[in-house]
Design a protein around this motif. Structure first.
Motif, PDB file in Angstrom:
ATOM      1  N   ARG A  41     -32.399  12.142   8.883  1.00 40.84           N
ATOM      2  CA  ARG A  41     -33.316  10.930   8.782  1.00 40.84           C
ATOM      3  C   ARG A  41     -34.145  11.376   8.164  1.00 40.84           C
ATOM      4  NH1 ARG A  41     -34.536   8.843  14.856  1.00 40.84           N
ATOM      5  NH2 ARG A  41     -32.711   8.225  15.863  1.00 40.84           N
ATOM      6  N   GLY A  42     -33.713  10.749   7.156  1.00 41.31           N
ATOM      7  CA  GLY A  42     -34.432  11.571   5.590  1.00 41.31           C
ATOM      8  C   GLY A  42     -36.224  10.658   5.720  1.00 41.31           C
ATOM      9  N   VAL A  43     -35.808   9.329   4.465  1.00 40.16           N
ATOM     10  CA  VAL A  43     -36.712   8.661   4.543  1.00 40.16           C
ATOM     11  C   VAL A  43     -36.220   6.695   5.037  1.00 40.16           C
ATOM     12  CG1 VAL A  43     -38.091   9.284   2.426  1.00 40.16           C
ATOM     13  CG2 VAL A  43     -35.522   8.063   2.344  1.00 40.16           C
ATOM     14  N   ILE A  44     -36.706   5.679   4.517  1.00 38.54           N
ATOM     15  CA  ILE A  44     -35.927   4.404   5.599  1.00 38.54           C
ATOM     16  C   ILE A  44     -35.592   3.548   4.552  1.00 38.54           C
ATOM     17  CG2 ILE A  44     -35.665   2.350   6.573  1.00 38.54           C
ATOM     18  CD1 ILE A  44     -37.449   4.096   8.728  1.00 38.54           C
ATOM     19  N   GLY A  45     -33.709   3.276   4.094  1.00 39.42           N
ATOM     20  CA  GLY A  45     -33.921   1.942   2.894  1.00 39.42           C
ATOM     21  C   GLY A  45     -33.692   0.900   2.683  1.00 39.42           C
ATOM     22  N   LEU A  46     -34.106   0.084   1.932  1.00 39.99           N
ATOM     23  CA  LEU A  46     -33.864  -1.145   1.860  1.00 39.99           C
ATOM     24  C   LEU A  46     -32.935  -2.148   1.201  1.00 39.99           C
ATOM     25  CD1 LEU A  46     -35.413  -3.556   3.048  1.00 39.99           C
ATOM     26  CD2 LEU A  46     -36.945  -3.557   1.037  1.00 39.99           C
ATOM     27  N   PHE A  47     -31.982  -2.708   1.817  1.00 39.90           N
ATOM     28  CA  PHE A  47     -31.496  -3.243   1.227  1.00 39.90           C
ATOM     29  C   PHE A  47     -32.004  -5.131   1.592  1.00 39.90           C
ATOM     30  CE2 PHE A  47     -26.678  -5.393   1.513  1.00 39.90           C
ATOM     31  CZ  PHE A  47     -26.719  -4.888  -0.102  1.00 39.90           C
ATOM     32  N   GLU A  48     -32.212  -5.689   0.549  1.00 40.84           N
ATOM     33  CA  GLU A  48     -33.203  -6.626   0.057  1.00 40.84           C
ATOM     34  C   GLU A  48     -32.870  -7.949   0.309  1.00 40.84           C
ATOM     35  OE1 GLU A  48     -36.638  -8.595  -2.914  1.00 40.84           O
ATOM     36  OE2 GLU A  48     -35.744  -6.609  -3.022  1.00 40.84           O
ATOM     37  N   GLU A  49     -31.201  -7.542   0.126  1.00 42.00           N
ATOM     38  CA  GLU A  49     -30.017  -8.714  -0.124  1.00 42.00           C
ATOM     39  C   GLU A  49     -30.370  -9.314   1.290  1.00 42.00           C
ATOM     40  OE1 GLU A  49     -30.791  -6.726  -1.819  1.00 42.00           O
ATOM     41  OE2 GLU A  49     -29.784  -7.119  -3.542  1.00 42.00           O
ATOM     42  N   PRO A 111     -31.423  -6.848  12.991  1.00 37.71           N
ATOM     43  CA  PRO A 111     -30.163  -7.830  13.339  1.00 37.71           C
ATOM     44  C   PRO A 111     -29.233  -8.289  12.032  1.00 37.71           C
ATOM     45  CG  PRO A 111     -32.553  -9.727  13.455  1.00 37.71           C
ATOM     46  CD  PRO A 111     -32.637  -7.979  13.107  1.00 37.71           C
ATOM     47  N   PHE A 112     -30.050  -8.051  10.682  1.00 34.76           N
ATOM     48  CA  PHE A 112     -29.415  -8.615   9.690  1.00 34.76           C
ATOM     49  C   PHE A 112     -29.170  -6.939   9.136  1.00 34.76           C
ATOM     50  CE2 PHE A 112     -32.021 -12.404  10.639  1.00 34.76           C
ATOM     51  CZ  PHE A 112     -30.821 -12.705  10.731  1.00 34.76           C
ATOM     52  N   ASP A 113     -29.491  -5.868   9.197  1.00 33.50           N
ATOM     53  CA  ASP A 113     -28.853  -4.748   8.857  1.00 33.50           C
ATOM     54  C   ASP A 113     -30.137  -4.202   7.175  1.00 33.50           C
ATOM     55  OD1 ASP A 113     -27.344  -3.941  10.323  1.00 33.50           O
ATOM     56  OD2 ASP A 113     -25.092  -4.998   9.897  1.00 33.50           O
ATOM     57  N   ALA A 114     -31.075  -4.529   7.150  1.00 28.97           N
ATOM     58  CA  ALA A 114     -31.134  -4.410   6.101  1.00 28.97           C
ATOM     59  C   ALA A 114     -32.189  -3.082   6.017  1.00 28.97           C
ATOM     60  CB  ALA A 114     -32.637  -5.671   6.184  1.00 28.97           C
ATOM     61  N   LEU A 115     -32.005  -2.144   6.497  1.00 29.81           N
ATOM     62  CA  LEU A 115     -33.089  -1.331   7.018  1.00 29.81           C
ATOM     63  C   LEU A 115     -31.839   0.229   6.825  1.00 29.81           C
ATOM     64  CD1 LEU A 115     -36.178  -1.935   8.290  1.00 29.81           C
ATOM     65  CD2 LEU A 115     -35.887  -1.752   6.386  1.00 29.81           C
ATOM     66  N   PHE A 116     -31.494   1.418   6.753  1.00 32.72           N
ATOM     67  CA  PHE A 116     -30.691   2.101   6.685  1.00 32.72           C
ATOM     68  C   PHE A 116     -31.589   3.893   6.893  1.00 32.72           C
ATOM     69  CE2 PHE A 116     -28.448  -1.111   5.200  1.00 32.72           C
ATOM     70  CZ  PHE A 116     -26.938  -1.377   5.700  1.00 32.72           C
ATOM     71  N   TRP A 117     -30.811   4.756   6.970  1.00 32.19           N
ATOM     72  CA  TRP A 117     -31.776   5.947   7.341  1.00 32.19           C
ATOM     73  C   TRP A 117     -30.939   6.363   5.593  1.00 32.19           C
ATOM     74  CZ3 TRP A 117     -35.319   7.461   8.752  1.00 32.19           C
ATOM     75  CH2 TRP A 117     -35.810   7.889  10.247  1.00 32.19           C
ATOM     76  N   SER A 118     -31.641   7.136   5.038  1.00 31.19           N
ATOM     77  CA  SER A 118     -31.127   7.547   4.166  1.00 31.19           C
ATOM     78  C   SER A 118     -31.553   8.892   3.303  1.00 31.19           C
ATOM     79  CB  SER A 118     -31.811   7.424   2.906  1.00 31.19           C
ATOM     80  OG  SER A 118     -31.616   8.348   1.304  1.00 31.19           O
ATOM     81  N   PRO A 119     -30.904  10.211   3.560  1.00 27.72           N
ATOM     82  CA  PRO A 119     -30.827  11.644   3.528  1.00 27.72           C
ATOM     83  C   PRO A 119     -31.837  12.078   2.787  1.00 27.72           C
ATOM     84  CG  PRO A 119     -28.926  11.112   2.732  1.00 27.72           C
ATOM     85  CD  PRO A 119     -29.247  10.060   3.111  1.00 27.72           C
ATOM     86  N   GLU A 120     -32.694  11.714   1.853  1.00 26.53           N
ATOM     87  CA  GLU A 120     -33.654  12.126   0.708  1.00 26.53           C
ATOM     88  C   GLU A 120     -34.485  12.467   1.502  1.00 26.53           C
ATOM     89  OE1 GLU A 120     -35.249  12.930  -2.635  1.00 26.53           O
ATOM     90  OE2 GLU A 120     -33.438  12.228  -2.575  1.00 26.53           O
ATOM     91  N   PHE A 121     -35.567  13.874   1.075  1.00 25.46           N
ATOM     92  CA  PHE A 121     -36.595  14.068   1.406  1.00 25.46           C
ATOM     93  C   PHE A 121     -37.968  14.474   1.024  1.00 25.46           C
ATOM     94  CE2 PHE A 121     -33.590  17.485   0.382  1.00 25.46           C
ATOM     95  CZ  PHE A 121     -34.534  18.241   0.730  1.00 25.46           C
ATOM     96  N   VAL A 145     -27.947   6.027   0.707  1.00 25.83           N
ATOM     97  CA  VAL A 145     -27.057   5.925   2.355  1.00 25.83           C
ATOM     98  C   VAL A 145     -25.907   6.613   1.916  1.00 25.83           C
ATOM     99  CG1 VAL A 145     -27.240   4.707   3.712  1.00 25.83           C
ATOM    100  CG2 VAL A 145     -29.090   4.209   2.354  1.00 25.83           C
ATOM    101  N   PRO A 146     -25.714   7.571   2.776  1.00 27.94           N
ATOM    102  CA  PRO A 146     -24.177   7.723   2.715  1.00 27.94           C
ATOM    103  C   PRO A 146     -23.186   6.841   3.068  1.00 27.94           C
ATOM    104  CG  PRO A 146     -25.480   9.224   4.436  1.00 27.94           C
ATOM    105  CD  PRO A 146     -26.484   8.056   3.696  1.00 27.94           C
ATOM    106  N   ALA A 147     -22.163   6.717   2.767  1.00 27.84           N
ATOM    107  CA  ALA A 147     -21.053   6.088   3.547  1.00 27.84           C
ATOM    108  C   ALA A 147     -20.704   6.525   5.355  1.00 27.84           C
ATOM    109  CB  ALA A 147     -19.567   5.651   2.712  1.00 27.84           C
TER     110      ALA A 147
END
Length: 214
Positions: A41-49, A111-121, A145-147
């Motif tokens: 749990r580094g930062v939170i990535g945004l998949f804007e689409e 509900p639409f998988d727009a936020l993901f955990w990234s290991p970037e710290f 974000v890893p696969a």
């Protein structure tokens, strides 16, 4: 049997001696990057689409560290005589990481998988006000974000994949059938004229001396 006096001290010294004889390993950070677990749990990535501006992540955040701004746009009707629709358009999506406690609630409730955990710290700042990162920075972290892990081969096929596969197979069958019908129409002989129908006129023969033989 009562314990031997001083046995606890002896065990503790034995652990100390074993540790002292081991080779010390120092990770030369930042020259050598650490190997983090894939679910760090580094930062939170945004998949804007995928974001529909439902505001669910901002409402469920216990620290109120997510800021979202949007506006409505009118979408013209897809077919003539249809009704126009309105949709939310994302203007701002920011997260204040000076308040975030990395609970992951926003990622779980999306509900639409727009936020993901990234290991970037590596995002430390000298000014606490610069820890509020906007959507452009969150979008950059999305590519770190890893696969996701591979599915269990014995697990059931996800409903979304099964529906997409069935739709693709149905479309491919329809296209193949249309292609076969088109080929059959090209190869079919010309139909005989109906009884009583006038016969097609034949072109007149050219008169002698005009392209014909005497």
């Amino acid at each position: 049997m009562p314990p031997i006096p001083g046995s606890g001290l002896a065990k503790g010294l034995a652990v100390t001696l074993r540790t002292m004889t081991k080779k010390t390993v120092t990770h030369q950070y930042p020259d050598a990057q650490p190997e983090l677990p894939p679910r760090s749990r580094g930062v939170i990535g945004l998949f804007e689409e995928n974001c529909t501006v439902c505001m669910l992540c901002a409402r469920e955040c216990p620290d109120w560290c997510i800021y979202i701004d949007s506006h409505k746009e009118t979408v013209p009707a897809a077919a003539p005589g249809g009704r126009e629709r309105s949709r939310n358009v994302l203007d701002r999506f920011a997260i204040d990481f000076s308040l975030c406690m990395y609970c992951g609630i926003c990622i779980e409730v999306c509900p639409f998988d727009a936020l993901f955990w990234s290991p970037e710290f590596e995002y430390a700042e000298t000014d606490i006000r610069e820890l509020t990162h906007e959507r452009d920075k969150l979008r950059e972290w999305m590519w770190t974000v890893p696969a996701p892990p591979a599915l269990d081969p014995r697990a059931e096929e996800p409903k979304e994949i099964a529906a997409a596969r069935k739709a693709a197979e149905k479309l491919a069958a329809a296209q193949e059938q249309a292609q076969e019908q088109a080929q059959a129409g090209e190869q079919a002989p010309a139909a005989d004229p109906a009884p009583g129908a006038p016969a097609p006129e034949r072109p007149a023969s050219p008169p002698p001396g005009e392209g014909g033989t005497a």
